[in-house]
Motif scaffolding. Structure first.
Motif, short mmCIF file in Angstrom:
data_model
loop_
_atom_site.label_atom_id
_atom_site.label_comp_id
_atom_site.label_asym_id
_atom_site.label_seq_id
_atom_site.Cartn_x
_atom_site.Cartn_y
_atom_site.Cartn_z
N ALA A 32 0.82 -1.22 0.00
CA ALA A 32 0.00 0.00 0.00
C ALA A 32 0.85 1.26 0.00
N SER A 33 2.11 1.14 0.42
CA SER A 33 2.94 2.33 0.51
C SER A 33 4.41 1.93 0.61
N ILE A 48 0.69 4.52 -2.19
CA ILE A 48 0.55 4.24 -3.61
C ILE A 48 -0.82 4.74 -4.07
N GLY A 49 -0.80 5.65 -5.05
CA GLY A 49 -2.04 6.25 -5.54
C GLY A 49 -2.61 7.30 -4.61
N GLY A 50 -1.83 7.74 -3.63
CA GLY A 50 -2.30 8.73 -2.66
C GLY A 50 -1.21 9.71 -2.30
N PRO A 51 -1.31 10.31 -1.14
CA PRO A 51 -0.37 11.37 -0.76
C PRO A 51 0.96 10.83 -0.25
N LEU A 70 -4.27 4.84 6.09
CA LEU A 70 -4.90 3.68 5.47
C LEU A 70 -6.21 3.31 6.16
N LYS A 71 -6.24 3.37 7.48
CA LYS A 71 -7.49 3.07 8.20
C LYS A 71 -8.58 4.07 7.87
N ALA A 72 -8.23 5.34 7.76
CA ALA A 72 -9.23 6.39 7.51
C ALA A 72 -9.67 6.47 6.05
N ASN A 73 -8.79 6.11 5.11
CA ASN A 73 -9.06 6.36 3.71
C ASN A 73 -9.17 5.12 2.83
N TRP A 74 -8.66 4.01 3.27
CA TRP A 74 -8.67 2.81 2.44
C TRP A 74 -9.47 1.68 3.09
N LEU A 75 -9.30 1.51 4.37
CA LEU A 75 -9.95 0.40 5.08
C LEU A 75 -11.34 0.84 5.52
#
Length: 78
Positions: A32-33, A48-51, A70-75
């Protein structure tokens, strides 16, 4: 560990070793990063694909920020 199970049965989570995920079935693990030092010795988490998060003084701060993002924006459950 937060484990999100979609209506179609697909599950996703932020990987850790608290649960043997292989027991759930076939796995597809993707990165993911990247958490890397910069040329000033600070740490950044590039999603990856983010900030790009940071700079942080320590690697553990960058890892914590990565996981929080990741918890706030992906999960999420949609």
């Amino acid at each position: 560990m937060d484990l999100v199970i979609e209506p179609n049965g697909q599950a996703h989570c932020i990987y850790d070793e608290n649960i043997n995920l292989a027991a759930l079935g076939r796995l597809a693990i993707t990165r993911a990063s990247h958490v890397e030092p910069d040329d000033q010795g600070n740490w950044r988490a590039s999603i990856i694909g983010g900030p790009v998060l940071g700079p942080f003084v320590t690697r553990s701060q960058a890892l914590d920020a990565e996981q929080a993002w990741l918890k706030a924006n992906w999960l999420t459950t949609g």
